[in-house]
Design a protein around this motif. Structure first.
Motif, PDB file in Angstrom:
ATOM      1  N   UNK A 160       3.163   6.111   5.513  1.00 38.14           N
ATOM      2  CA  UNK A 160       3.110   6.347   6.943  1.00 38.14           C
ATOM      3  C   UNK A 160       3.973   5.346   7.720  1.00 38.14           C
ATOM      4  N   UNK A 161       5.178   5.064   7.173  1.00 42.14           N
ATOM      5  CA  UNK A 161       6.108   4.172   7.847  1.00 42.14           C
ATOM      6  C   UNK A 161       5.861   2.699   7.636  1.00 42.14           C
ATOM      7  N   UNK A 162       4.863   2.338   6.833  1.00 41.34           N
ATOM      8  CA  UNK A 162       4.523   0.925   6.601  1.00 41.34           C
ATOM      9  C   UNK A 162       4.848   0.591   5.151  1.00 41.34           C
ATOM     10  N   UNK A 163       5.730  -0.375   4.939  1.00 42.90           N
ATOM     11  CA  UNK A 163       6.150  -0.775   3.597  1.00 42.90           C
ATOM     12  C   UNK A 163       5.473  -2.089   3.213  1.00 42.90           C
ATOM     13  N   UNK A 164       4.863  -2.102   2.029  1.00 40.68           N
ATOM     14  CA  UNK A 164       4.191  -3.306   1.530  1.00 40.68           C
ATOM     15  C   UNK A 164       5.144  -3.986   0.554  1.00 40.68           C
ATOM     16  N   UNK A 165       5.907  -4.937   1.057  1.00 36.32           N
ATOM     17  CA  UNK A 165       6.923  -5.579   0.228  1.00 36.32           C
ATOM     18  C   UNK A 165       6.591  -7.027  -0.115  1.00 36.32           C
ATOM     19  N   UNK A 166       5.415  -7.502   0.247  1.00 36.15           N
ATOM     20  CA  UNK A 166       5.020  -8.878  -0.080  1.00 36.15           C
ATOM     21  C   UNK A 166       4.149  -8.891  -1.326  1.00 36.15           C
ATOM     22  N   UNK A 167       4.184 -10.007  -2.033  1.00 39.07           N
ATOM     23  CA  UNK A 167       3.369 -10.146  -3.241  1.00 39.07           C
ATOM     24  C   UNK A 167       1.878 -10.120  -2.914  1.00 39.07           C
ATOM     25  N   UNK A 171      -3.294  -7.262  -3.090  1.00 38.95           N
ATOM     26  CA  UNK A 171      -4.488  -6.705  -2.454  1.00 38.95           C
ATOM     27  C   UNK A 171      -4.703  -5.254  -2.881  1.00 38.95           C
ATOM     28  N   UNK A 172      -3.611  -4.476  -2.983  1.00 39.20           N
ATOM     29  CA  UNK A 172      -3.723  -3.085  -3.440  1.00 39.20           C
ATOM     30  C   UNK A 172      -4.270  -3.035  -4.866  1.00 39.20           C
ATOM     31  N   UNK A 223      -7.875  -1.452  -6.072  1.00 39.43           N
ATOM     32  CA  UNK A 223      -7.888  -0.405  -7.104  1.00 39.43           C
ATOM     33  C   UNK A 223      -8.727  -0.831  -8.304  1.00 39.43           C
ATOM     34  N   UNK A 224      -8.601  -2.090  -8.717  1.00 36.62           N
ATOM     35  CA  UNK A 224      -9.374  -2.582  -9.864  1.00 36.62           C
ATOM     36  C   UNK A 224     -10.867  -2.579  -9.565  1.00 36.62           C
ATOM     37  N   UNK A 225     -11.250  -2.982  -8.357  1.00 33.74           N
ATOM     38  CA  UNK A 225     -12.670  -2.995  -7.982  1.00 33.74           C
ATOM     39  C   UNK A 225     -13.233  -1.575  -7.964  1.00 33.74           C
ATOM     40  N   UNK A 226     -12.492  -0.638  -7.370  1.00 32.38           N
ATOM     41  CA  UNK A 226     -12.959   0.753  -7.326  1.00 32.38           C
ATOM     42  C   UNK A 226     -13.039   1.358  -8.723  1.00 32.38           C
TER      43      UNK A 226
END
Length: 358
Positions: free
Chosen positions: A161-168, A173-174, A178-181
């Motif tokens: 949605x126009x937001x890029x996650x480019x930081x470590x 956090x992603x 995902x691991x917790x879920x």
């Protein structure tokens, strides 16, 4: 020694059985949340890889540890998820939707593998899954118009949605979410009739069938769920490496995943995370130890494979229950000291596997 007196059904199905679980898991959660602030870029990347491999390990643990099915081609599901994620995100799909498609496609491939594998078991099932792994690797290498072949395929940073996650820290956090879920989903699945059917099949297929459990249905479902988790891990793996080639998902990767669940502890969710820590930490320890070894040994090209093989043989001979099994013994020793006896765990061989891993 802690005694838990259960007085309600809600207390019986609670994931945290007592206050000690709440305290230690809460402390672990705080440490994981503060990791981006406490760790530098390199160690945060290693922790991210631990989470990714733990998700794939949960999938293989569900198949091998809880259902008793042997797989030597699990890296193929990892590759299917990774390439699906890279292709869809390069086509402009949002990151969450591409990740969902990667899991669904990997699960569909798992069903395709699981159906023919219903007639075989043990080492023959391992050979069948190994052949499937070779087939997937060859398809990824030959289908150049879609996968790029041996030239590889680039995968950009996650975007939605126009937001890029480019930081470590953002990508960590992603992976953590995902691991917790995935962990909570696996734990709750094992408490359902489906999870209990998986464990019954692992302990004795004849007994499970006599109780009315449909072996073909639950074995196929185990393959599908296991492949879906591997596909999720593959989707994250693609964004972490940002470059994919078919040789990244070969038999050595499958052996690494199998090593993960065996050394971590077959039949335990904790074992997937302990095995992932071992898999990521061992190369670092070997690299640090090379300086203290003779040059002829330290610079040998096959040193890492030799150490892996020696560690695996040691665990199979002396600690078949893996790292988590060793922790269970240490915990029991601490709880029963000074009344702990060395032969306590030997007497448990007469019980079912599901009784020994509680």
């Amino acid at each position: 020694m802690r005694f838990i007196f259960k007085t309600s059904y809600a207390q019986d199905i609670r994931l945290a059985k007592h206050g000690g679980h709440v305290f230690w898991y809460g402390l672990l959660a705080v440490g994981l949340l503060l990791a981006p602030r406490l760790l530098d870029e390199y160690w945060l990347a290693q922790l991210t890889f631990v989470l990714i491999y733990a998700i794939a390990g949960l999938g293989l643990m569900l198949l091998a540890g809880f259902t008793g099915q042997f797989s030597l081609g699990h890296a193929a599901f990892l590759g299917v998820g990774a390439y699906t994620q890279a292709i869809l995100t390069n086509a402009g799909w949002p990151f969450p939707l591409a990740m969902l498609c990667a899991a669904v496609l990997a699960a569909a491939v798992g069903v395709v593998v699981g159906l023919p594998a219903l007639r075989v078991k043990g080492i023959y099932l391992g050979i069948a899954t190994l052949a499937f792994g070779f087939i997937v690797e060859e398809v990824l290498a030959r289908w150049e118009s879609l996968t790029g072949g041996n030239a590889g395929l680039m995968a950009g940073a996650p975007a939605m949605f126009g937001w890029t996650i480019d930081s470590s820290a953002g990508f960590y956090a992603i992976c953590l979410i995902t691991a917790v879920l995935a962990t909570l989903g696996t734990l709750n699945l094992l408490r359902t009739p489906t999870g209990r059917a998986f464990i019954a099949i692992r302990d004795s297929e004849i007994s499970a069938q006599s109780m009315g459990i449909h072996l073909a249905r639950y074995k196929t479902l185990a393959f599908a769920l296991s492949a879906a988790l591997a596909g999720l891990a593959g989707a994250l793996y693609a964004h972490k490496l940002q470059f994919l080639s078919p040789d990244q998902f070969n038999i050595l990767q499958s052996i690494d995943l199998l090593l993960l669940v065996v050394i971590g502890g077959l039949g335990s969710v904790h074992g997937a995370f302990l095995g992932a820590i071992f898999l990521i930490a061992m190369p670092q320890l070997i690299a640090l130890g090379k300086d203290y070894l003779p040059e002829a040994i330290g610079q040998a090209p096959g040193l890492q494979a030799v150490v892996y093989g020696a560690v695996l043989i040691a665990f199979v001979l002396f600690e078949p229950m893996g790292l988590y099994g060793r922790w269970l013994k240490i915990r029991t020793w601490l709880q029963l000291f000074p009344f702990y006896r060395q032969g306590m765990f030997k007497r448990q061989k007469s019980f079912q596997k599901s009784d020994r891993l509680k």
